[in-house]
Design an enzyme around this catalytic site. Structure first.
Site: not given
Length: 711
Positions: A506, A499-500, A503
């Protein structure tokens, strides 16, 4: 979780420094001795933690604020006719020293704080809020922006420049640039108070969480924990000056990980209550007065700006747009989620009764009995799984491997880049063509001086205008093993890492000219799409088999265990979705009150809000209680916690697109990179998603993935 850009007002209140109390000692340091006063010469302009001291922050921030105020005044009072270059581009180039210092300050104050940094946060919170007001409420500056905006159809601007013009015009009008002078002054005072109280809340929560740790006298009370966990609890106690005892630190969520294993019901109850009451002890760390006042301030600000409530004001630039759209979205999820949760509660009560427990299911019983039921149904034991998930093997052969397959990236560990804690790692990221792309830091272990949860942010942002490449970091709170023990993590921890890093991607793939639009500087209900989408690769067969290997033997996880994990993914999802919905609705209720609302009791407000939304299930507490809900009071997610579920709708729909089009492939990854991950805030988010998927998203894949019946 993504920590939002420092450009956003919600986060600005977190990472502040003082102009107010400059001492002769600070002045005597000299600009040349302060590492923030010039651009770092390290690769990617990475901060040199070997030179940075606590004492450097205040003078650098003071000088940074001073410089940016002077730059703003020069732009606003420029006698030349307003142009895109002399106004908007000039704004984008302003505040370099302040940004450079704030980024490092935020990094350390979140992940490696101390009394000095905490004092600095609270000391100057109103000052940086005042700086933001000095920019957005500057009449001359806004008039220049408005003049350019009114001529936008006559200007030959490219797409990103057009978006930047719209961004600035919207930011200024939303911040109150059109208000009369008297209203602006009132707004400035409210912004200052909001900033101060948000910083105070953060520090109260950190202190309350640390002080709220559960201490027990003997290891018999910890029956059910592994030998390694008990050793760590003993070490925690010794480090806290409680030699011979055992200390369990609290994580930021209501439920605590060890509740799954603790067999002593009294210990479970004590641990849950320690979590539940951490900031409600009527001491200096009690946050209830602070959050009540924050809610009131935000309602007053909204009314001043012409909105019925704070949510209506803050949602304007989100995908959802309005509180009504959010409530409609959440309202579709609550009935199926709570129906599942109630059924799950009955199943757990039946298990308790079968074992002649003699008690009614309570929140602190849920995780342990859910784990027992999961073992029964799927014959799946967490202790069987963990040996196949060694932390850095998951990172390098799981997270990085999936990234390589999808986007062609490669990672080289850099031991020459300074770090602030020896447990950290740094990797240089290279693109498919071998070119330098970014630096990536990871800081995974829990510490008492680290905020709870997991997050990503930039310490250097990407911008073609400024000539900077991204330096991003992930922070988590995994339990550090005893000395010499392997770092074995749960499957939930594995998905947190994916998940992290979503980010991080991105931020890594940011490809913008202007820093305000770069990378993760996007709407809250869009920013979680890349992270939640990236979770899907954790269990994807080609990726999973590459990292799920026994830490001792290197043997792959047996297919029998893999199958059990896959079958168990939808287990307990009624509970999981309901606790998030409860937190989301609490957030919306706090931020849809009208100005002048008298909140006599935060606890009463909370219980009434849950009942109103039919989320008052005693055994399923909200994921975050109001009094320790860091996201909404200090992390920029005010009226925005729903964004995790909104983005889940997007990510599930996006993954469905991948499955329909061949799954894990470089071609599909490049499409996602080109149309989503590299776009920043350069176009309308709804259009951006439609351009990628060729359709509007819906909630059906989301519910299906959770094993919840589609209504």
């Amino acid at each position: 979780m993504k920590k939002l850009s420092i450009v956003a007002m919600g986060l600005l209140v977190l990472i502040l420094a003082s102009c107010n109390q400059t001492t002769k000692k600070k002045e005597s340091m000299g600009k040349t001795e302060n590492p923030f006063m010039k651009v770092s010469t390290l690769p990617f302009q990475a901060p040199d933690f070997t030179k940075i001291k606590n004492s450097h922050f205040a003078p650098a921030l003071e000088e940074g604020i001073k410089q940016q105020l002077a730059e703003i005044e020069q732009i606003a009072d420029n006698p030349e006719e307003p142009t895109f270059e002399n106004t908007l581009v000039a704004l984008e180039k302003s505040g370099k020293l302040l940004t450079r210092t704030l980024n490092v300050f935020e990094m350390l104050s979140g992940a490696n704080t101390n009394d000095t940094l905490q004092d600095l946060q609270e000391e100057i919170a109103p000052k940086l809020a005042g700086l933001q007001d000095a920019i957005t409420l500057n009449d001359n500056l806004f008039n220049r922006i408005k003049t350019i905006y009114q001529k936008k159809n006559e200007l030959d601007l490219d797409k990103e420049s057009t978006r930047l013009l719209q961004y600035y015009y919207d930011e200024f009008t939303r911040a109150g640039a059109n208000l009369p002078a008297e209203a602006k002054e009132k707004l400035k005072k409210l912004n200052e108070e909001d900033a101060l109280l948000s910083a105070k809340f953060t520090n109260q929560l950190l202190s309350g969480t640390k002080a709220g740790a559960l201490v027990v006298d003997n290891d018999a009370e910890l029956k059910g924990l592994s030998e390694s966990q008990i050793k760590q609890a003993a070490k925690n106690a010794a480090d806290a000056g409680k030699e011979g005892k055992y200390l369990i630190s609290l994580q930021n969520t209501t439920q605590q990980p060890l509740l799954q294993s603790l067999e002593n019901r009294e210990t479970r109850q004590k641990l849950f209550e320690a979590s539940w009451a951490r900031t409600e002890k009527e001491d200096k760390n009690d946050t209830r007065d602070v959050i009540q006042r924050l809610a009131e301030i935000r309602a007053e600000k909204a009314a001043l700006l012409g909105f019925s409530n704070f949510a209506a004001w803050t949602l304007q630039d989100q995908m959802a747009k309005t509180p009504q759209a959010v409530e409609s979205f959440l309202g579709k999820l609550i009935p199926p989620a709570t129906a599942n949760a109630r059924k799950e509660a009955k199943d757990l009560q039946a298990l308790i009764d079968r074992d002649k427990g003699g008690f009614k299911l309570q929140p602190y019983d849920w995780n342990m009995y859910a784990e027992q039921l999961r073992k029964e149904r799927f014959d799946l034991d967490e202790d069987q799984i963990k040996p196949y998930f060694e932390l850095f093997n998951v990172l390098e052969n799981g997270v990085f491997y999936a990234t390589s397959r999808l986007y062609g990236l490669s990672f080289e560990r850099r031991t020459d880049i300074p770090i602030y804690n020896p447990d950290m790692r740094v990797y240089e990221v290279k693109d498919a063509d071998g070119s330098e792309l970014a630096l990536f830091y990871c800081d995974y272990f829990q510490r008492d001086n680290k905020s709870g949860g997991a997050w990503m942010s930039n310490v250097v942002g990407q911008s073609k205008l400024l000539g900077t490449k991204p330096v991003v970091y992930n922070v988590c709170n995994f339990t550090k093993p005893a000395e010499g023990e392997p770092t074995l993590i749960s499957y939930d921890d594995v998905t947190t890492m994916f998940h992290e890093f979503g980010h991080a991607l991105h931020g890594i793939f940011a490809d913008q000219t202007y820093p305000s639009l770069s990378g993760t500087n996007v709407a809250r209900d869009f920013v979680e799409l890349p992270s939640q989408f990236n979770e899907h690769w954790a269990l994807y067969p080609d990726v999973f088999k590459n990292y799920a290997k026994h830490y001792k033997t290197g043997a792959p996880m047996p297919e029998e265990l893999v199958s059990k994990i896959k079958k168990s993914v939808t287990f307990n999802q009624g509970y999981a979705l309901t606790e998030i919905l409860a937190a989301s609705e609490l957030d919306m209720e706090w931020h849809t009150i009208k100005a002048g609302t008298d909140i006599n009791s935060a606890d009463k407000f909370e219980s009434e809000a849950l009942a109103k939304n039919k989320l008052d299930i005693p055994q399923v507490p909200p994921r975050y209680r109001s009094s320790y809900f860091l996201h909404i009071w200090s992390n920029g997610y005010s009226a925005g916690y729903y964004a995790y579920l909104w983005a889940e709708m997007l990510d599930q729909d996006a993954f469905a697109w991948f499955e329909e089009n061949g799954g894990l492939s470089f071609e599909n990854g490049q499409r996602f990179r080109k149309l989503i991950l590299s776009r920043g805030n350069t176009e309308d988010y709804n259009e951006m998603y439609f351009n990628f998927a060729g359709r509007e998203p819906n909630i059906n894949p989301m519910l299906k993935n959770r094993g919840i019946a589609v209504p």
